[in-house]
Scaffold this active site. Structure first.
Site, PDB file in Angstrom:
ATOM      1  N   LYS A 112       0.818  -1.214   0.000  1.00 37.49           N
ATOM      2  CA  LYS A 112       0.000   0.000   0.000  1.00 37.49           C
ATOM      3  C   LYS A 112       0.860   1.276   0.000  1.00 37.49           C
ATOM      4  O   LYS A 112       0.425   2.320  -0.463  1.00 37.49           O
ATOM      5  CB  LYS A 112      -0.924   0.031   1.224  1.00 37.49           C
ATOM      6  CG  LYS A 112      -1.814  -1.195   1.433  1.00 37.49           C
ATOM      7  CD  LYS A 112      -3.061  -1.159   0.598  1.00 37.49           C
ATOM      8  CE  LYS A 112      -4.117  -2.195   0.953  1.00 37.49           C
ATOM      9  NZ  LYS A 112      -3.712  -3.592   1.015  1.00 37.49           N
TER      10      LYS A 112
HETATM   11  C1  LIG Z   1      -4.325  -4.754   0.549  1.00 40.14           C
HETATM   12  C2  LIG Z   1      -3.507  -5.980   0.483  1.00 40.14           C
HETATM   13  C3  LIG Z   1      -3.744  -6.995  -0.474  1.00 40.14           C
HETATM   14  C4  LIG Z   1      -4.907  -6.948  -1.443  1.00 40.14           C
HETATM   15  O1  LIG Z   1      -4.776  -5.968  -2.419  1.00 40.14           O
HETATM   16  P1  LIG Z   1      -6.080  -5.511  -3.268  1.00 40.14           P
HETATM   17  O2  LIG Z   1      -5.617  -4.382  -4.095  1.00 40.14           O
HETATM   18  O3  LIG Z   1      -7.095  -5.100  -2.226  1.00 40.14           O
HETATM   19  O4  LIG Z   1      -6.530  -6.697  -4.048  1.00 40.14           O
HETATM   20  C5  LIG Z   1      -2.889  -8.085  -0.504  1.00 40.14           C
HETATM   21  N1  LIG Z   1      -1.878  -8.209   0.376  1.00 40.14           N
HETATM   22  C6  LIG Z   1      -1.625  -7.265   1.317  1.00 40.14           C
HETATM   23  C7  LIG Z   1      -0.511  -7.477   2.272  1.00 40.14           C
HETATM   24  C8  LIG Z   1      -2.419  -6.125   1.405  1.00 40.14           C
HETATM   25  O5  LIG Z   1      -2.170  -5.187   2.349  1.00 40.14           O
END
Ligand SMILES: *Cc1c(COP(=O)(O)O)cnc(C)c1O
Length: 462
Positions: A112
């Site tokens: 993120k």
């Molecule tokens: C948010 C997240 C995901 C999922 O990503 P999306 O874009 O919501 O599909 C996968 N792994 C981790 C560690 C995350 O923080």
């Protein structure tokens, strides 16, 4: 560059307005009116360029003339200088034709950060120009809150209130939020679950008085700038592996479908991607949708990859819109139906179009744990449970040629589950090793929208 809503009832807006609004007023999601496309040569020229430079070119294609190229480059350079690895998103090889792209070298150790670091700088840039201060309210199931707090702390034009479900996120996830000392950050532990937190955020956004009084904004993955920023590492990794001269596939741990959809965006922009494998845990709504065409909420289960414990993947609406030939009326009808009945059917032609790019695969908890142990045994590498869900899917993919697993979190973000699978506790990297010793600052609140909204007003000083 103009942005239209997937539901077709809101007027088109420019890049800046699409970023600050998040969701379109008609409840749809913004997408560019026309996708920018790079030529073969433009993509080939990404080879060997620093990550921030490629990011500035890709994001610049979406911003059009609303952000000066020099400003975009400066923001990208600053954003990606916060990463602990000089490659920003380094690649490692785990098999003859299999690779891992490490997206977790940012400040909060989750992928993120890649989008949030540039998003925060874009917000500050835009708002300072407009002489405006906004309030961001975000609900987090773990990683979004930490990434948002790390990206926005100390910024002049934005304050952030992060709501998290008390006792339902990992200690490391909580401490990335609560260790912030800056007074433009407020963390609130809500006595409820993630759905309660998300319902409070939605309630706040529906409250027009409040929205205007605090100038409310949102940074969850419906924000198009996050998708655009995530398209960048598809370009840099594919080019490192030989694109655009040969195609590459990706295997993506998925929840809200933002990350995997960003791959589709990169493909639409001209990057030769053979397949995007959408890897889910036992919460397999996406995996079922891609094989059957029926997109239907199941019973939610708690897994060791909690960031993917999601029963409705917001960004699937963007793909539905594209796959139906941008049929806004059909998209609106389908997603209204989904909101009411918990299910929708992808029309056959649209399903065919989706299956040409995507394959959905779900991984069990046992397989996830065995994969964490297996990776350590075979490569000496510790991976986190989210990454393991995707690695476990590799033998089942139909992807030809090289395939890249997107590694979405640092193993030290989930130390208990990694230790349970391998007997080894992953260490936090230098710079955050003292996280557990930092004082925490947060409030506690009941799962009550009125209570949170009063706190939000007080926080914004209105
Ligand atoms: C948010 C997240 C995901 C999922 O990503 P999306 O874009 O919501 O599909 C996968 N792994 C981790 C560690 C995350 O923080």
């Amino acid at each position: 560059m103009r942005y239209v809503s997937t539901r077709g009832r809101s007027p088109s807006v420019g890049f800046v307005d699409a970023v600050l609004a998040g969701l379109a007023p008609d409840g749809g999601l913004y997408v560019p009116q026309a996708w920018p496309v790079f030529t073969h040569n433009e993509i080939a020229n990404f080879a060997g360029r620093p990550y921030a430079q490629v990011a500035a070119v890709v994001l610049g294609a979406f911003a059009g003339d609303e952000v000066a190229p020099a400003d975009m480059l400066a923001m990208c350079e600053e954003a990606y200088a916060t990463f602990r690895h000089p490659a920003v998103v380094p690649l490692t090889q785990i098999g003859p034709n299999a690779f891992i792209a490490e997206l977790f070298h940012g400040p909060s150790l989750a992928f993120k950060d890649v989008a949030m670091q540039i998003l925060a700088r874009l917000y500050d840039h835009i708002l300072q120009r407009q002489g405006r201060t906004q309030t961001i309210l975000c609900a987090t199931s773990g990683d979004t809150g930490g990434a948002a707090v790390e990206a926005f702390r100390g910024r002049k034009s934005v304050r952030v209130m992060a709501l998290f479900p008390e006792g339902r996120i990992s200690e490391v996830q909580r401490r990335f939020m609560t260790a912030a000392v800056e007074d433009n950050i407020a963390c609130v532990a809500v006595a409820g679950d993630f759905d309660d937190c998300q319902a409070i955020v939605k309630d706040a956004f529906r409250d027009d008085d409040l929205r205007q009084a605090v100038d409310l904004s949102g940074v969850n993955s419906i924000n198009f700038a996050r998708i655009a920023a995530q398209a960048v590492y598809y370009f840099t990794t594919a080019v490192a592996l030989g694109a655009p001269h040969r195609p590459v596939s990706f295997c993506v741990p998925s929840g809200n479908f933002g990350d995997a959809f960003a791959g589709y965006v990169a493909k639409t922009m001209g990057l030769p991607i053979s397949r995007i494998v959408v890897a889910t845990n036992s919460n397999d709504i996406l995996a079922r949708a891609f094989s059957t065409g029926r997109y239907e909420r199941g019973a939610g289960v708690a897994t060791i990859s909690p960031a993917m414990d999601i029963q409705s993947a917001s960004n699937f609406e963007r793909l539905f819109f594209e796959a139906t030939g941008r049929d806004a009326a059909a998209t609106e009808a389908a997603f209204n139906n989904f909101a009411q009945s918990g299910g929708l059917d992808v029309p056959p032609a649209a399903l065919q179009m989706m299956q040409a790019s995507f394959q959905g695969l779900s991984t069990s908890e046992d397989d996830t744990r065995a994969t964490i142990a297996g990776m350590l045994a075979v490569t000496g590498q510790l991976i986190d449970p989210h990454t393991a869900v995707a690695v476990a899917a590799l033998p089942r993919t139909s992807a030809p040629g090289p395939i890249v697993v997107l590694s979405t979190a640092h193993p030290a973000k989930f130390p208990e589950d990694v230790a349970a699978a391998t007997g080894r506790t992953p260490a936090l990297p230098a710079g955050v090793a003292d996280l557990a010793a930092r004082p925490e600052r947060f409030d506690r609140a009941p799962a009550d929208a009125a209570d949170i909204k009063a706190r939000l007003r007080a926080f914004a000083g209105v």
